[in-house]
Design an enzyme around this catalytic site. Sequence first.
Site, PDB file in Angstrom:
ATOM      1  N   ASP A 124       0.856  -1.184   0.000  1.00  0.00           N
ATOM      2  CA  ASP A 124       0.000   0.000   0.000  1.00  0.00           C
ATOM      3  C   ASP A 124       0.889   1.229   0.000  1.00  0.00           C
ATOM      4  OD1 ASP A 124      -2.495  -1.288  -0.003  1.00  0.00           O
ATOM      5  OD2 ASP A 124      -2.452  -1.532   2.170  1.00  0.00           O
ATOM      6  N   ASP A 142      -7.016  -1.305  -4.815  1.00  0.00           N
ATOM      7  CA  ASP A 142      -8.107  -0.982  -3.886  1.00  0.00           C
ATOM      8  C   ASP A 142      -9.043   0.065  -4.478  1.00  0.00           C
ATOM      9  OD1 ASP A 142      -6.914  -2.710  -2.044  1.00  0.00           O
ATOM     10  OD2 ASP A 142      -5.810  -1.090  -1.069  1.00  0.00           O
TER      11      ASP A 142
END
Length: 167
Positions: A124, A142
Amino acid sequence: MSVLQKGRSSHRWPWFTVASSIVLSDQIIKELVHSLMPFGQVIPITPFFNWIHVGNTGAAFSFLADAGGWQRYLFIGLALVVVAVLMVQLCKPISRLESLSYSLFMGGAIGNAIDRLARGYVVDYLDIYWREWHWPAFNLADIALFAGVLVFAMAAWREVPAAKQPE
């Protein structure tokens, strides 16, 4: 192969291209972050956004992140099942919005599954925050998954149930 069969098979390729583009873009960005930034590094961009390098062994909002490792295989398995189902759905005659939502789901699911397979966690790199409150870090896969939910909701909302159609 008849013209009708050819038309049916060719309508799905743009949607597989959308999914593939998401996966490729997601993986390029993640590889750049992974190779160019030390784990945990934070680069402030604006007063509410950082570029970071963190990992998530869980799902959304770090769900099951501390489960001991078995969740990696669960999430990979779920992603594979979801992608298989969506590929079948994309081969059926469905609306463009529904096709787009399935493509976004596939791209996001595959992008994060590749990370789980290769690294054991999802990279991330996007951190949005306000003062001391930080939204959980996320990535392009995402974003695609979230956008897929929005587009699917739009497709469902635009569809008029047969019982409510004017006669």
